[in-house]
Motif scaffolding. Structure first.
Motif, PDB file in Angstrom:
ATOM      1  N   SER A 770       0.858  -1.171   0.000  1.00 44.29           N
ATOM      2  CA  SER A 770       0.000   0.000   0.000  1.00 44.29           C
ATOM      3  C   SER A 770       0.900   1.229   0.000  1.00 44.29           C
ATOM      4  O   SER A 770       2.135   1.111  -0.004  1.00 44.29           O
ATOM      5  CB  SER A 770      -0.903  -0.021   1.230  1.00 44.29           C
ATOM      6  OG  SER A 770      -1.863   0.997   1.162  1.00 44.29           O
ATOM      7  N   SER A 771       0.301   2.405  -0.022  1.00 43.64           N
ATOM      8  CA  SER A 771       1.110   3.622   0.058  1.00 43.64           C
ATOM      9  C   SER A 771       0.570   4.498   1.171  1.00 43.64           C
ATOM     10  O   SER A 771      -0.640   4.559   1.394  1.00 43.64           O
ATOM     11  CB  SER A 771       1.083   4.387  -1.272  1.00 43.64           C
ATOM     12  OG  SER A 771      -0.238   4.736  -1.612  1.00 43.64           O
ATOM     13  N   ALA A 772       1.476   5.118   1.894  1.00 43.23           N
ATOM     14  CA  ALA A 772       1.103   6.034   2.967  1.00 43.23           C
ATOM     15  C   ALA A 772       2.063   7.208   2.951  1.00 43.23           C
ATOM     16  O   ALA A 772       3.289   7.017   2.988  1.00 43.23           O
ATOM     17  CB  ALA A 772       1.156   5.313   4.315  1.00 43.23           C
ATOM     18  N   TYR A 773       1.502   8.424   2.863  1.00 48.50           N
ATOM     19  CA  TYR A 773       2.307   9.646   2.831  1.00 48.50           C
ATOM     20  C   TYR A 773       3.369   9.571   1.729  1.00 48.50           C
ATOM     21  O   TYR A 773       4.513   9.991   1.903  1.00 48.50           O
ATOM     22  CB  TYR A 773       2.971   9.878   4.195  1.00 48.50           C
ATOM     23  CG  TYR A 773       1.991   9.873   5.330  1.00 48.50           C
ATOM     24  CD1 TYR A 773       1.075  10.928   5.496  1.00 48.50           C
ATOM     25  CD2 TYR A 773       1.939   8.808   6.236  1.00 48.50           C
ATOM     26  CE1 TYR A 773       0.160  10.908   6.529  1.00 48.50           C
ATOM     27  CE2 TYR A 773       1.019   8.790   7.271  1.00 48.50           C
ATOM     28  CZ  TYR A 773       0.134   9.852   7.414  1.00 48.50           C
ATOM     29  OH  TYR A 773      -0.781   9.830   8.442  1.00 48.50           O
ATOM     30  N   GLY A 774       2.961   9.015   0.577  1.00 50.79           N
ATOM     31  CA  GLY A 774       3.841   8.978  -0.579  1.00 50.79           C
ATOM     32  C   GLY A 774       4.914   7.895  -0.523  1.00 50.79           C
ATOM     33  O   GLY A 774       5.789   7.848  -1.392  1.00 50.79           O
ATOM     34  N   LYS A 775       4.872   7.025   0.478  1.00 59.21           N
ATOM     35  CA  LYS A 775       5.878   5.970   0.601  1.00 59.21           C
ATOM     36  C   LYS A 775       5.241   4.599   0.446  1.00 59.21           C
ATOM     37  O   LYS A 775       4.079   4.383   0.816  1.00 59.21           O
ATOM     38  CB  LYS A 775       6.596   6.055   1.954  1.00 59.21           C
ATOM     39  CG  LYS A 775       7.440   7.325   2.090  1.00 59.21           C
ATOM     40  CD  LYS A 775       8.237   7.314   3.367  1.00 59.21           C
ATOM     41  CE  LYS A 775       9.145   8.555   3.438  1.00 59.21           C
ATOM     42  NZ  LYS A 775       9.964   8.564   4.650  1.00 59.21           N
ATOM     43  N   LEU A 776       6.005   3.668  -0.091  1.00 57.11           N
ATOM     44  CA  LEU A 776       5.536   2.299  -0.256  1.00 57.11           C
ATOM     45  C   LEU A 776       5.593   1.573   1.089  1.00 57.11           C
ATOM     46  O   LEU A 776       6.610   1.612   1.781  1.00 57.11           O
ATOM     47  CB  LEU A 776       6.404   1.567  -1.288  1.00 57.11           C
ATOM     48  CG  LEU A 776       5.980   0.140  -1.641  1.00 57.11           C
ATOM     49  CD1 LEU A 776       4.641   0.139  -2.371  1.00 57.11           C
ATOM     50  CD2 LEU A 776       7.046  -0.535  -2.512  1.00 57.11           C
ATOM     51  N   VAL A 777       4.499   0.921   1.451  1.00 57.39           N
ATOM     52  CA  VAL A 777       4.403   0.228   2.731  1.00 57.39           C
ATOM     53  C   VAL A 777       3.977  -1.221   2.498  1.00 57.39           C
ATOM     54  O   VAL A 777       3.083  -1.487   1.689  1.00 57.39           O
ATOM     55  CB  VAL A 777       3.373   0.917   3.666  1.00 57.39           C
ATOM     56  CG1 VAL A 777       3.281   0.204   5.008  1.00 57.39           C
ATOM     57  CG2 VAL A 777       3.721   2.387   3.868  1.00 57.39           C
ATOM     58  N   ALA A 778       4.643  -2.124   3.183  1.00 61.13           N
ATOM     59  CA  ALA A 778       4.223  -3.528   3.179  1.00 61.13           C
ATOM     60  C   ALA A 778       3.478  -3.799   4.487  1.00 61.13           C
ATOM     61  O   ALA A 778       4.031  -3.629   5.569  1.00 61.13           O
ATOM     62  CB  ALA A 778       5.424  -4.459   3.053  1.00 61.13           C
ATOM     63  N   ILE A 794       6.099  -2.268   7.341  1.00 58.13           N
ATOM     64  CA  ILE A 794       7.477  -1.837   7.089  1.00 58.13           C
ATOM     65  C   ILE A 794       7.468  -0.923   5.870  1.00 58.13           C
ATOM     66  O   ILE A 794       6.668  -1.088   4.952  1.00 58.13           O
ATOM     67  CB  ILE A 794       8.435  -3.036   6.906  1.00 58.13           C
ATOM     68  CG1 ILE A 794       8.017  -3.916   5.719  1.00 58.13           C
ATOM     69  CG2 ILE A 794       8.483  -3.882   8.174  1.00 58.13           C
ATOM     70  CD1 ILE A 794       9.015  -5.037   5.418  1.00 58.13           C
ATOM     71  N   VAL A 795       8.344   0.066   5.894  1.00 58.38           N
ATOM     72  CA  VAL A 795       8.319   1.138   4.894  1.00 58.38           C
ATOM     73  C   VAL A 795       9.563   1.069   4.023  1.00 58.38           C
ATOM     74  O   VAL A 795      10.673   0.797   4.503  1.00 58.38           O
ATOM     75  CB  VAL A 795       8.245   2.517   5.590  1.00 58.38           C
ATOM     76  CG1 VAL A 795       8.135   3.643   4.575  1.00 58.38           C
ATOM     77  CG2 VAL A 795       7.074   2.557   6.573  1.00 58.38           C
ATOM     78  N   CYS A 796       9.357   1.322   2.724  1.00 57.12           N
ATOM     79  CA  CYS A 796      10.477   1.386   1.779  1.00 57.12           C
ATOM     80  C   CYS A 796      11.104   2.775   1.878  1.00 57.12           C
ATOM     81  O   CYS A 796      10.502   3.770   1.476  1.00 57.12           O
ATOM     82  CB  CYS A 796       9.971   1.107   0.365  1.00 57.12           C
ATOM     83  SG  CYS A 796      11.233   1.255  -0.922  1.00 57.12           S
ATOM     84  N   GLU A 797      12.324   2.841   2.455  1.00 60.59           N
ATOM     85  CA  GLU A 797      13.018   4.115   2.645  1.00 60.59           C
ATOM     86  C   GLU A 797      14.475   3.954   2.238  1.00 60.59           C
ATOM     87  O   GLU A 797      15.151   3.025   2.711  1.00 60.59           O
ATOM     88  CB  GLU A 797      12.958   4.545   4.120  1.00 60.59           C
ATOM     89  CG  GLU A 797      11.568   4.929   4.596  1.00 60.59           C
ATOM     90  CD  GLU A 797      11.565   5.316   6.074  1.00 60.59           C
ATOM     91  OE1 GLU A 797      11.000   6.374   6.384  1.00 60.59           O
ATOM     92  OE2 GLU A 797      12.120   4.561   6.898  1.00 60.59           O
ATOM     93  N   GLY A 798      14.934   4.852   1.380  1.00 56.39           N
ATOM     94  CA  GLY A 798      16.352   4.845   1.012  1.00 56.39           C
ATOM     95  C   GLY A 798      16.810   3.512   0.447  1.00 56.39           C
ATOM     96  O   GLY A 798      17.834   2.961   0.856  1.00 56.39           O
ATOM     97  N   CYS A 799      16.023   2.956  -0.454  1.00 53.32           N
ATOM     98  CA  CYS A 799      16.371   1.717  -1.167  1.00 53.32           C
ATOM     99  C   CYS A 799      16.386   0.477  -0.273  1.00 53.32           C
ATOM    100  O   CYS A 799      16.965  -0.558  -0.628  1.00 53.32           O
ATOM    101  CB  CYS A 799      17.724   1.838  -1.873  1.00 53.32           C
ATOM    102  SG  CYS A 799      17.790   3.206  -3.049  1.00 53.32           S
TER     103      CYS A 799
END
Length: 813
Positions: A770-778, A794-799
């Motif tokens: 899903s996406s939250a605040y423009g970030k990809l979230v699992a 968990i959030v996709c941040e900085g690769c």
């Protein structure tokens, strides 16, 4: 212990709070309760101990004998709960009688539903014991409303183990924003239980119990309504409703009837109470809860008898903000979600949903039968878990057990089995296609996206193709109208009058014969037509007698039965209705009338007023509405007062509106319910953000005829499966039927997903992206029976992903 209770019960401190403190104090010094596997049993024992010890305390009130004060009521309240709990414990330990066991098994709700309805029964029994105790002690009758404060009501609910109030804060969990929950909870974020499973059927008009609280209409024999006794439902059925013939409807096919039953099982499921330890409802003619037998009589001998009837199971209070009087009234439980959400395919609880999935295949599909397939290799529904099952068997052939589906009623008749089978196959067909199109989707995403499409197709077929034929186009435009978007102020919960009366209009359209047709849509040479009672709980007839096709062709290739006021219910239903292992023939018309009285539905005239229709005040006015003078006269003669007419009967005999299969009253009630189901559903297929414009354009191409083409051996269909046509002139090839192009669901891998990589799969659980605040979230979740340990999101941040994936711990049962 007693000192603690004496200490805590003081001005400004309620018994409710005091008991909490005593419980906490006792738990601190008694580790056996802390470690007790059944906390409620320990709580119950503790309360028993407290009450025993405190019986030696001085009375708090010197004039208690003459005045009912709050403390004495609370003392009686606790002891009443103890008696009620003890009674229900004995009831649960009692083995079910052979006469009820089989039918009960085949309509058995999920364990979660049973626990909530049992809690509600303990709540209601506590109220009755309390009122009886007060009557004995103070020598006068009182209502529960006079006795109890809100704190008392909350205490009884807590002791009875009714679920605590649901706070909107639980709806903030982000995974509830992308897909609907399996139980329907949090569809409405501010009112999380609106439309959810295991909540009360809602009241559009107040209930009319004879005692104001739980005694149904007709409970107190001799009680007068508008100056007259209500006629026996059996007498009404015999004199008004029974018909030996049914004319065919040359406009619509029998699929219109079959879909009505099928989609009703997606919206409502009212449970019946079992007999108690003290009374077996199959062997009593007394009104003793939960038995409400229907009086019968033999016209020749004059002998009196009765037909067994179990009252509906109650629901727990869910709205503590209503009036106490309304909260203490008996309300009936709806065991399933009210939404048109294909819950009868997927289930209403995580437990059932898990059982129905092919979790080992990692493909998002539903589980299929591992023993039988049709001649072309297509799957059937899986069998129920408990084998051997209770379904009827071919006396000369291989055993075929009961099928399992999202709704436990799927085995009730052959058309139901067929429609459940078609939708199982459609889910797996779509899931397979989505996996091909989106190779990077994991199994949870495939399952949820497919479930979303199947739910949308149920909504489209019902609202576009079915409802306008039932209530007429004019009533559809008046009561439902064009879609204006999701309305969070609309309660989508199923109404009691809809479930118990209006949507039972379809019982008058059931044919006494089930047709089975060959490839030329003629009478099948190997599998002849069946009498209705030969189709109940008989999945073997599908597996061993040609698959789903003969019955499916019979549904779309046979005209429905017409309805008129003087030909309402076939004798197959009023005189030869059989329930498994019930020796007595039952009467569906009598059962429907008694169910309406059990639920304390207001009368026909009150519902006409509710719908803005003119109240019927004279026989001439009734004749005008019914358009059959003889039927109107017979009803008026039986009921003696027009305000006493049961709503199901009154709605059924009304003259049908143009282009409809219902009269003005049922058109209104069905129309209002369907509008609520549509407008109050945050996940309705047309709602903003649910599907893209391209996906909506594809979904609108969907039809029941296309789904039949894709999931059966039938190659020619009517363009609209609900319209009756002559074969082959009114049929078209499946090649000419529009199809949904699933390419509209193609989703390219996002840049974030490319950079962070696919989140790691976990054992006994899965994730959705899903996406939250423009970030990809699992967003991770566990399968039923396991608990999440670690970060759920968990959030996709900085690769890279922000946290390691969580684990699912526990024993799967």
């Amino acid at each position: 212990m007693c000192f603690l209770l004496y200490l805590y019960i003081r001005p400004g401190l309620t018994v409710h709070t005091a008991l909490r403190y005593v419980f906490i104090a006792h738990v601190k010094v008694d580790s056996s309760i802390v470690n007790c596997p059944q906390k409620m049993a320990c709580y119950f024992n503790l309360i028993s101990l407290v009450m025993l010890l405190c019986s030696i305390l001085p009375r708090f009130s010197t004039d208690e004998a003459s005045h009912i004060n709050s403390r004495s009521v609370r003392e009686l309240l606790i002891s009443s709960y103890q008696d009620a709990a003890s009674l229900h414990t004995r009831k649960r330990q009692r083995s079910p009688s052979s006469s009820t066991h089989v039918f009960t098994f085949l309509r058995q709700p999920d364990p979660e539903t049973l626990e909530i309805s049992r809690a509600a029964e303990v709540f209601q029994t506590t109220l009755q014991v309390l009122k009886n105790s007060v009557r004995q002690r103070y020598k006068r009758d009182v209502t529960a409303t006079e006795l109890l404060s809100w704190e008392d009501v909350e205490l009884i609910a807590e002791l009875s183990q009714c679920p605590p109030p649901t706070h909107p804060a639980i709806c903030l969990q982000s995974h509830l924003n992308k897909y609907r929950s399996i139980s329907g909870i949090c569809n409405n974020r501010q009112n999380p239980l609106w439309g959810a499973a295991n909540t009360p059927l809602v009241r559009w008009l107040p209930a009319e119990y004879e005692d104001g609280e739980r005694e149904p209409k007709g409970w107190n024999r001799g009680r007068l309504h508008n100056g007259f006794q209500l006629p026996s439902p059996w007498e009404v059925s015999k004199k008004i409703l029974r018909s030996s013939v049914k004319r065919p409807d040359d406009v619509y096919s029998h699929m219109l009837v079959d879909w009505g039953q099928y989609i009703d099982h997606d919206i409502t499921f009212t449970l019946q109470s079992k007999g108690s330890a003290e009374v077996d409802c199959f062997n009593t003619c007394q009104n003793v809860h939960p038995c409400f037998p229907i009086e019968t009589g033999d016209a020749i001998t004059g002998a009196q008898g009765c037909m067994p009837f179990h009252r509906s199971r109650p629901a727990c209070i869910v709205n503590f903000g209503s009036s106490i009087r309304q909260a203490l009234q008996l309300q009936q439980i709806n065991a399933i979600t009210s939404f048109i959400d294909a819950s009868l395919v997927y289930g209403n609880t995580p437990r059932r949903a898990g059982f129905l999935r092919d979790l080992s295949g990692l493909n998002g599909k539903l589980a299929v039968n591992d023993q039988f397939r049709d001649p072309k290799g297509r799957p059937y529904l899986p069998f129920v878990a408990s084998l051997p099952s209770a379904c009827n068997q071919n006396p000369h052939g291989e055993r075929v057990d009961c099928f399992n589906a999202g709704d436990t009623r799927c085995n009730e008749d052959l058309p139901l089995i067929v429609l459940h089978t078609v939708w199982l196959r459609e889910h797996n067909r779509i899931a397979e296609a989505l996996k091909r199109i989106n190779g990077h989707w994991n199994s949870e995403t495939i399952y949820q996206e497919t479930r979303k499409i199947i739910g949308a197709l149920h909504q489209i077929i019902t609202m576009r193709d079915y409802v306008p034929k039932i209530i007429g186009q004019e009533a559809f435009e008046h009561y439902i109208g064009p879609y204006g978007g999701y309305d969070p102020t609309t309660d989508p919960s199923a109404a009691n009058v809809f479930a118990t009366a209006a949507f039972r209009f379809g019982h008058a359209t059931i044919s006494p014969i089930l047709s089975r047709l060959n490839e030329s849509f003629q009478k099948h040479e190997h599998f002849p037509h069946l009498r209705l009672d030969d189709t109940f709980f008989s999945p073997w007839r599908i597996v061993k007698q040609g698959g789903i096709e003969p019955t499916l062709r019979g549904s779309i290739g046979t005209a429905a039965s017409a309805v008129s006021a003087n030909m309402l219910m076939t004798e197959e239903l009023t005189e030869r209705l059989l329930l498994l292992n019930v020796s007595q023939h039952m009467d569906l018309a009598s059962l429907n009338l008694q169910r309406g009285r059990d639920h304390a539905l207001p009368g026909y005239n009150d519902w006409r007023s509710f719908c803005g229709l003119k109240r019927i005040k004279t026989l001439d006015g009734f004749k005008e509405v019914v358009r059959d003078n003889r039927v109107a006269e017979k009803i008026a003669q039986l009921y003696k007062h027009l305000d006493n007419i049961d709503v199901w009967l009154g709605g059924l005999v009304e003259n049908m509106l143009p282009g409809s299969r219902t009269g003005p009253l049922f058109a209104c009630l069905i129309g209002k319910q369907m509008k609520a189901l549509r407008d109050g559903d945050r996940f309705w297929w047309e709602a903003e953000g649910i599907f893209s414009q391209q996906q909506k354009a594809e979904l609108i191409k969907g039809s029941l005829s296309r789904i039949i083409c894709d999931n059966s051996d039938i190659r020619e269909v009517p363009p609209d499966s609900f319209r009756f046509g002559n074969y082959p002139y009114d049929y078209i090839s499946c090649d000419q039927m529009p199809s949904i192009h699933l390419e509209a669901w193609r989703e390219e891998k996002s840049q974030d997903l490319e950079q962070c990589g696919t989140p790691r799969k976990i054992k006994n659980g899965d994730f959705i992206l899903s996406s939250a605040y423009g970030k990809l979230v699992a967003l991770y979740s566990c399968y039923h029976g396991f608990k999440l340990k670690g970060a759920a999101a968990i959030v996709c941040e900085g690769c890279r992903w922000s946290d390691p994936p969580p684990q699912c711990k526990g024993n799967h049962h």
